[in-house]
Design an enzyme around this catalytic site. Structure first.
Site, mmCIF file in Angstrom:
data_model
loop_
_atom_site.group_PDB
_atom_site.id
_atom_site.type_symbol
_atom_site.label_atom_id
_atom_site.label_comp_id
_atom_site.label_asym_id
_atom_site.label_seq_id
_atom_site.Cartn_x
_atom_site.Cartn_y
_atom_site.Cartn_z
ATOM 1 C CD GLU A 53 30.339 44.661 56.237
ATOM 2 O OE1 GLU A 53 31.616 44.340 56.031
ATOM 3 O OE2 GLU A 53 29.300 43.315 56.815
ATOM 4 C CB CYS A 91 33.708 40.693 55.722
ATOM 5 S SG CYS A 91 31.987 40.755 56.391
#
Ligand code: ADP
Length: 493
Positions: free
Chosen positions: A260, A294
């Site tokens: 991720e 993110c």
């Protein structure tokens, strides 16, 4: 035991191996409050030997954890969820002093964490396989999902509390045991506090292990994960730069990886969008946790007819965000994690302004608290707008577009593909555009940052491989094919 005394007295933390707080007696490293460098704790600087002990414990705990009755496992997860909620105020304080998280962000993480625990609690009862028709007379074929074994995880400092659960809880829910290596920058909220919670909930020894390491020592611990036959998967949340190093090593070791990574998440505001609603969505999407997630929105493409109204409304809302010490519940923008983060955003804002960009608001820093910043009219070659690299901080670029097709194309001109947002009153058009986005996530009429525990979060391209939520069953299990024949075989020789 309470790892950290919230009255402000620093403590020395240990590893958590085989159900016990294990002081390896070795060196420690300081964990500091990003706001004022005050010492939060001295954490154990783990070595390869600590990581080996943790992997050995996880491997030993695996068979009985994998075989545990779903109801027994469910009770553990549900107890952990209750503990998370009971300890909310303490967790809010921890995330503020260790990671600079605002109350808005820490309570968001706590809510998601409890929800994920409660959802995962039920997965043990879901079907685990299929029966497949066979062309061979008398043969029955079944496929069953089996846990992998030990899953090693790297947990990040930014959405520390929630993202750590996501790293180890999902594999555990499918019957794997885990070892995690928290971020050096926030080892308590990205792992050690979870050990306390799982210990209190009664998780069996060895099912969950934590080894902390000093900055610069991560590679030695990672090497144990890569070389240990018991470790079958490495679950990494972090930068694509580090992921490339780990991915190359994983290739040689033939280990499965779940990644991720970063994003350069665009929002497209079409000419029929609700401007007020778009301003709220973009403010939240861009500035939650001062832009250090993110999934934060990095660039807005807004229809030219709405541009001025949008930018002035956005600037007004953003200027009203309170900055400073996140232990003040009214503060939304706390400090950036370290000096490197401050230098990065500052250099990029300066670069853009030097090239002719308009600084609408922000651009100032006090200590490590960087004011939320909006830039418009940014020349295409300014680093912050190219999409090649995310600026991990409170910086948003706004650009007007004349043609939605061009905006859709430009918004995808980035190596990343994590999350995107489209704001429009025309839902059919929004969905049609979403369909054409090369991105792991597209939200129509919601910000790029719109996580829920049940939704499968993950990216395409350089944003990573794998998904969170129940879909992670594909990452954290493997299929066992079993056939059974009840008639004699027919063989050609
Ligand atoms: P961030 O920039 O978000 O801190 P990084 O990708 O730099 O993310 O680091 C994430 C994690 O990867 C950290 O836990 C760090 O210890 C680990 N790490 C960094 N470099 C290496 C390396 N060369 N080998 C193994 N682990 C590493």
């Amino acid at each position: 035991m309470t790892i950290i005394d919230m009255t402000g007295t620093s403590t020395v933390t240990s590893h958590f191996i085989n159900g016990a707080w294990t002081d390896s007696g070795g060196p420690t490293f300081p964990v500091r409050n990003p706001l004022d460098d005050e010492l939060v704790a001295d954490a154990a600087a783990g070595s390869a030997a600590d990581a080996e002990a943790a992997v050995t414990a996880a491997a030993a705990a695996f068979p009985s954890w994998a075989a545990m009755a779903p109801g027994t496992r469910q009770a553990l997860f549900l107890r952990a969820a209750d503990i998370v909620e009971r300890r909310q105020e303490e967790l809010v304080q921890l995330m503020a002093v260790e990671g600079g998280a605002s109350r808005a962000f820490s309570t968001f993480q706590i809510r998601l964490s409890a929800a994920m625990l409660r959802q995962a609690a039920s997965w043990g009862y879901l079907p685990v396989g299929d029966v497949i028709r066979s062309d061979t007379p008398g043969r029955t074929a079944t496929v069953t999902r089996k846990p992998l074994g030990v899953v090693a995880g790297f947990t990040p400092w930014n959405g520390a509390f929630y993202l750590a659960w996501r790293t180890f809880l999902l594999p555990m829910a499918f019957g794997n045991t885990t070892v995690i290596k928290p971020s050096e920058l926030a080892p308590i909220s990205s792992g050690l506090i979870h050990a306390e919670i799982l210990q209190e909930a009664g998780f069996p020894a060895g099912t969950f292990n934590v080894v902390t390491n000093a900055p610069g020592d991560a590679a030695a611990i990672a090497e144990v994960f890569f070389t240990s036959p018991a470790v079958r998967c490495i679950n990494f949340t972090g930068s694509d730069k580090t992921a490339r190093i780990l991915g190359e090593r994983a290739g040689r070791a033939l280990k499965r990886m779940v990644l991720e990574l970063g994003g350069f998440n665009p929002a497209i505001i079409l000419e029929d969008a609700d401007v007020e609603e778009s301003i709220k969505a973009v403010t939240f999407g861009a500035f939650l946790h001062q832009g250090q997630v993110c999934m934060n929105t990095r660039k807005v493409y807004v229809a030219r007819s709405l541009h001025d109204e949008f930018v002035s409304g956005l600037a007004e809302r953003v200027r009203a965000l309170k900055t400073g010490d996140p232990t003040d519940p009214a503060v939304i923008i706390g400090p950036l994690i370290n000096d490197h983060a401050v230098e990065q955003i500052d250099a990029r804002v300066t670069d853009a302004v030097d090239r002719g960009a308009t600084l609408v608001t922000g651009g100032k820093v006090e200590g490590r608290v960087y004011q939320p910043t909006i830039l418009t009219h940014v020349p295409a070659d300014a680093i912050c707008t190219t999409g090649a690299d995310e600026t991990f901080g409170p910086l948003l670029v706004v650009e007007a577009f004349d043609d939605a097709e061009t905006a859709l194309r430009d918004a995808q001109d980035t190596p990343y593909g994590l999350s995107a947002s489209i704001m429009t009153r025309d839902r059919v058009r929004g969905l049609a555009m979403a369909e054409r986005f090369d991105s792991g996530i597209v939200h129509v009429n919601a910000p790029t940052m719109a996580s829920e525990a049940a939704l499968p979060v993950g990216g395409v391209k350089d944003s990573g491989w794998g998904r969170s939520g129940y879909y992670s069953i594909e990452d954290f299990t493997e299929l066992r094919l079993t056939t059974m024949s009840s008639e004699p075989g027919r063989y050609p020789f």
